[in-house]
Design a protein around this motif. Structure first.
Motif, mmCIF file in Angstrom:
data_model
loop_
_atom_site.group_PDB
_atom_site.id
_atom_site.type_symbol
_atom_site.label_atom_id
_atom_site.label_comp_id
_atom_site.label_asym_id
_atom_site.label_seq_id
_atom_site.Cartn_x
_atom_site.Cartn_y
_atom_site.Cartn_z
ATOM 1 N N GLY A 5 -26.682 -53.227 -30.486
ATOM 2 C CA GLY A 5 -25.325 -52.777 -30.196
ATOM 3 C C GLY A 5 -24.976 -51.502 -30.936
ATOM 4 N N PHE A 9 -24.161 -48.548 -28.208
ATOM 5 C CA PHE A 9 -22.746 -48.210 -28.111
ATOM 6 C C PHE A 9 -22.262 -47.372 -29.294
ATOM 7 N N SER A 12 -18.629 -45.913 -28.916
ATOM 8 C CA SER A 12 -17.544 -46.795 -28.515
ATOM 9 C C SER A 12 -16.346 -46.689 -29.448
ATOM 10 N N TYR A 52 -18.306 -52.781 -27.835
ATOM 11 C CA TYR A 52 -18.423 -52.294 -26.462
ATOM 12 C C TYR A 52 -17.349 -51.254 -26.159
ATOM 13 N N GLN A 84 -13.517 -54.549 -28.623
ATOM 14 C CA GLN A 84 -14.239 -55.562 -27.866
ATOM 15 C C GLN A 84 -15.675 -55.489 -28.359
ATOM 16 N N PHE A 85 -16.212 -56.615 -28.825
ATOM 17 C CA PHE A 85 -17.500 -56.590 -29.504
ATOM 18 C C PHE A 85 -18.334 -57.827 -29.210
ATOM 19 N N GLN A 86 -19.606 -57.736 -29.511
ATOM 20 C CA GLN A 86 -20.564 -58.825 -29.345
ATOM 21 C C GLN A 86 -20.487 -59.753 -30.552
ATOM 22 N N GLN A 95 -18.418 -62.951 -26.580
ATOM 23 C CA GLN A 95 -17.704 -61.678 -26.683
ATOM 24 C C GLN A 95 -16.421 -61.908 -27.464
#
Length: 162
Positions: A5, A9, A12, A52, A84-86, A95
């Motif tokens: 990530g 990203f 982001s 994200y 918004q993230f993993q 999420q």
């Protein structure tokens, strides 16, 4: 696993908001690890991973109580960030959406002190630490939320912080 990530990203979160985002992700991870539903679903060792998407806004409140969108020397400036993230755990992934605020009063004072200490102009970015607070945290894509609604993680505020 989560390092992907960071590479996929990298843009982001704009560079000037990286410090704020890092602090907000850290608070989010603490809240996720403290929640029994999240730990039961995702497993122990929950980690907040790659971002994200992000959205940022700021406003100041003047002495008269009017909200403005410019920095005020006397008003209380507040910055807002949504990420918004993993989320990854030992068992699965999900999420997350975190909403945080940072009171900028401490940042403005820290910037002034930096300028005085440096004997000139310090670069103005968001690396100055204000008080970051996690306001809302939601988790999606877990079995516990297959009803189409995100799981709202309870945010516990220590009594001393009130």
């Amino acid at each position: 696993m989560l390092a992907g990530g960071l590479f996929l990203f990298p843009s982001s979160v704009p560079k000037r908001h990286k410090s704020f985002a890092s602090q907000l992700l850290s608070l989010s991870e603490q809240a996720l690890r403290a929640d029994p539903t999240v730990c039961a679903e995702l497993g122990m060792g929950v980690e907040a991973g790659g971002v994200y998407a992000s959205a940022y806004a700021s406003a100041s409140v003047s002495e008269s109580g009017q909200a403005t969108h410019t920095r005020s020397q006397r008003g209380g400036a507040v910055e807002q960030l949504v990420l918004q993230f993993q989320i990854a755990g030992g068992n699965a992934w999900a999420q997350g959406v975190a909403f945080g605020v940072r009171e900028e009063g401490a940042s403005v004072e820290a910037e002034a002190n930096k300028n005085d200490d440096a004997g000139g102009d310090a670069a103005a970015d968001d690396d100055d630490d204000g008080r970051v607070r996690l306001v809302s945290l939601e988790v999606a894509n877990m079995d516990a939320v297959l009803n189409g609604v995100s799981f709202e993680v309870p945010i516990y505020i220590p009594i001393a912080a009130q």
